[in-house]
Write a protein that holds these residues in place. Structure first.
Motif, PDB file in Angstrom:
ATOM      1  N   ARG A 513       0.852  -1.182   0.000  1.00  0.00           N
ATOM      2  CA  ARG A 513       0.000   0.000   0.000  1.00  0.00           C
ATOM      3  C   ARG A 513       0.894   1.240   0.000  1.00  0.00           C
ATOM      4  N   ASP A 515       2.456   4.952   0.642  1.00  0.00           N
ATOM      5  CA  ASP A 515       2.498   5.854   1.787  1.00  0.00           C
ATOM      6  C   ASP A 515       1.458   6.962   1.608  1.00  0.00           C
ATOM      7  N   ASP A 587      -1.597   6.356   7.936  1.00  0.00           N
ATOM      8  CA  ASP A 587      -0.454   5.950   8.767  1.00  0.00           C
ATOM      9  C   ASP A 587       0.785   6.818   8.621  1.00  0.00           C
ATOM     10  N   ARG A 598       7.093   2.685   8.394  1.00  0.00           N
ATOM     11  CA  ARG A 598       5.681   3.030   8.496  1.00  0.00           C
ATOM     12  C   ARG A 598       4.827   1.774   8.576  1.00  0.00           C
ATOM     13  N   ARG A 600       1.271  -0.217   7.859  1.00  0.00           N
ATOM     14  CA  ARG A 600       0.303  -0.219   6.747  1.00  0.00           C
ATOM     15  C   ARG A 600      -0.984  -0.858   7.246  1.00  0.00           C
ATOM     16  N   ASN A 602      -5.326  -1.153   7.282  1.00  0.00           N
ATOM     17  CA  ASN A 602      -6.386  -1.240   6.278  1.00  0.00           C
ATOM     18  C   ASN A 602      -7.703  -1.038   6.998  1.00  0.00           C
ATOM     19  N   THR A 672      -2.007   1.018  -4.460  1.00  0.00           N
ATOM     20  CA  THR A 672      -1.107  -0.099  -4.147  1.00  0.00           C
ATOM     21  C   THR A 672      -0.005  -0.182  -5.189  1.00  0.00           C
TER      22      THR A 672
END
Length: 674
Positions: A513, A515, A587, A598, A600, A602, A672
């Motif tokens: 995914r 940033d 995030d 970071r 990720r 959902n 993505t």
């Protein structure tokens, strides 16, 4: 048994808190993190008789059924599995050999193993390991996927349909040459520096406000622009490090080198009434020590602030020796004139462009003491600057041997080729960005509590190659993205579900995914709104009403107009206490502390943001016009970098153009990286 691989993780997780390096916390006068301690040679109790498990108290205590005797204690909440118990027993039986922790040993030179038909060194390491497990690598991804993947990874921007078409055509004739040319174009793009500045600014805990409850705006974007420019110039990472930690101490320091010291001005500033300013100055130094240890050394040095480290061989005295390097600075604002001269010289009639926060060494040094239990009101023994004994010695050039140690010495020690950590830590984080996980999974802790490398020989090879290549970030990225390992398809393979379900062996790529800021950037490109302008003051894209009324201090947020409304996410003004929702929901870090990886997540809020956030509504409105003018297929390609199937087009044609645009910008595939 291999101690580092099989045994140390068990002892570190279950035993070292009470029987490790921290003498004050050590129980039963027993130390298990060294061979001498375990067998009783250092004056403590013996727990191990090498080669004789039946005579070893450690083995007896981990196997006993008596809850009062069993180790780890029942009330610790820890319990060894049967497999772990047998591992420790076999290790003792085989002689209880200890090894220095892998991360404290300098990287060793390893020749990439031979693999028939494979010349790329990374692929030789990866495919030799796969072959040993009876696994074949995945096939190369198709051209559309590759150009989108490498474009997003290197510049943070998706390719346009024209760029996709040109690459697909060139790759059909000569795929290797076309890909090489693509990579070079991306590395040379000014947007490369923006993408990789975002990576570094996470680690620098960059934000545009002071933090704490008042969270007033600050002006430090000149440092952000310095980082962008440093990546675009491919500044060697050792120079990049030295200028940020001690640029003001370099001979005839330039304006740019002073701006670079903003790295450690990214600490919070408490402006509340009635505070003890010395307390919060010391807190800033605590933050700087911990950040330096995490970012460059991959060690949790901050854990030794109040006592000896419970797991790693870092004493509290050594912590305050590191603290002493960062305890002798003033924190001024510096006028920036935009030229590479000395900012301290008379500027005549020139007008400053801005101001920025920097560090400046004090003429009169502060004394540094060990702070008992980390309390700034309880100074203990005085200490002078120094570095942890477990790492390489600090060496100085002959002309500086008579001068007091300062930040410049610390910076040079950090990037010394003799340092076993820095090059490993940085190449591991570069790898993490391109594969979603580092070769060392716990990227911010290379200490005893961390994880072992999945491919230790490759990690060492990359670290040594990084130094050999003159600490060039671009050279390492060119190396990584040119490998088949990077270019593989990310498609799931059922046969790997049993052998390597988490893809540690890298038989395929990994879907990631995007940033938070890159999601904004990709939407700006898809909708045709992106302003390519680089640098300058932060901007204020539209955000939901009421957001800035959430904190203790109510703030206005006047949305930017003109091209500033459509700048990249990197340039969005970031309040620490109230970050823009479209960034935080995906995030983005808040800037309170260093972020080396970071998360990720959902969540439904993400889909709602893509549908309803004011900025994203504008993107959809602009994409609607593209649909009306150029058709759905063009809009689909702008969002996903591929041609839609007939079934996909059939679904989209049932929607009005605005709904189709909102749908396209909300696709999982749009946000993505395959």
């Amino acid at each position: 048994m291999d101690f580092n691989r099989d045994v140390r993780p068990i002892l570190a997780e279950n035993c070292y808190a009470c029987h490790g390096f921290d003498e004050a916390a050590r129980e039963a006068d027993l130390r298990l993190d060294t061979f001498a301690g375990a067998i009783g040679r250092d004056g403590g109790n013996a727990a191990i008789v090498p080669g004789k498990p039946d005579e070893s108290e450690l083995v007896a205590r981990i196997l006993t059924d008596d809850a009062d005797l069993r180790m780890p204690p029942v009330d610790s909440g820890k319990r060894l599995t049967d497999a772990q118990q047998q591992t420790l027993r076999r290790w003792v039986e085989q002689g209880a050999a200890y090894e220095t922790h892998w991360a404290f040993v300098p990287p060793q030179a390893h020749e990439p193993p031979p693999v028939e038909g494979i010349s790329h060194p990374i692929d030789r390491f990866i495919q030799a390991r796969l072959a040993g497990e009876g696994i074949t690598p995945s096939q190369r991804a198709n051209s559309e996927t590759l150009i989108r993947r490498v474009s997003l990874d290197l510049t943070g921007l998706p390719p346009t349909p024209a760029q996709i078409d040109a690459f697909v055509t060139a790759a059909a004739a000569d795929p290797e040459a076309a890909y090489r040319e693509l990579v070079e174009r991306l590395l040379a793009s000014p947007h490369y520096g923006e993408r990789w500045a975002l990576w570094w600014l996470d680690q620098a805990r960059y934000a545009d406000s002071n933090g704490y409850s008042i969270d007033a705006p600050r002006q430090i974007w000149a440092y952000r622009d310095w980082v962008v420019d440093a990546f675009n110039q491919d500044m060697p990472f050792d120079t990049f490090t030295i200028e940020q930690l001690a640029g003001d101490l370099l001979p005839s320091a330039t304006e740019r080198q002073r701006i670079a010291t903003g790295f450690h001005r990214n600490t919070q500033i408490n402006q509340e009434g009635g505070i003890d300013r010395e307390q919060f100055r010391v807190d800033s130094v605590f933050d700087r020590v911990a950040t330096t240890g995490t970012v460059w050394l991959g060690l949790t040095i901050g854990c030794a602030q109040c006592h000896d480290h419970k797991f790693d061989p870092i004493s509290q005295v050594e912590y305050y020796q590191m603290f002493a390097f960062l305890n002798n600075q003033d924190e001024p604002s510096m006028k920036v004139y935009g030229r590479d001269g000395d900012a301290g010289e008379a500027e005549g009639d020139a007008e400053p462009l801005t101001t920025t926060l920097v560090l400046k060494e004090r003429a009169q040094p502060r004394k540094t003491h060990v702070l008992i239990k980390g309390d700034f009101t309880r100074p203990g023994a005085e200490v002078t600057p120094g570095t942890p004994a477990v790492l390489h010695p600090l060496e100085r050039p002959a002309e500086r041997t008579d001068e007091p140690l300062d930040r410049l010495d610390l910076a040079r020690w950090i990037v010394s080729p003799r340092n076993p950590l820095t090059a490993r830590v940085i190449v591991n984080r570069l790898w993490q960005q391109h594969f979603g996980r580092g070769l060392v999974e716990i990227e911010n802790d290379f200490g005893l509590q961390g994880s072992s490398p999945s491919h230790p020989e490759l990690l060492d090879w990359l670290a040594l190659e990084f130094v050999r290549q003159g600490w060039s970030i671009k050279a390492m990225q060119r190396l990584i993205v040119s490998s088949h390992t990077y270019q593989q398809t990310s498609r799931l393979r059922p046969e790997l579900d049993e052998q390597d379900p988490e893809n540690y062996l890298l038989a395929r790529q990994r879907r990631l995914r995007l940033d938070a800021e890159i999601i904004r950037d990709a939407s700006l490109v898809a909708s045709g709104l992106l302003s390519p302008k680089l640098g300058g003051p932060p901007v204020y894209p539209p955000i939901p009403e009421g957001v800035m009324g959430q904190g203790q201090v109510k703030r206005a947020w006047k949305a930017s107009v003109g091209e500033d409304r459509y700048r990249r996410g990197l340039y969005t003004f970031k309040f620490r206490a109230t970050p823009p929702p479209a960034l935080s929901v995906f995030d983005a870090p808040d800037g309170f502390s260093t972020c080396t990886r970071r998360l990720r997540s959902n969540t439904p809020l993400q889909a709602l943001t893509l549908m309803n956030d004011p900025a994203h509504v504008q993107f959809a409105t602009a994409l609607e016009k593209i649909i009306v003018r150029d058709g759905l297929e063009t809009a689909f390609r702008r969002c996903t970098s591929r041609t839609p199937t007939e079934d996909e087009l059939a679904v989209l044609t049932q929607l009005d153009p605005l709904s189709a645009a909102r749908t396209l910008l909300n696709l999982d595939e749009t946000i993505t990286r395959e």
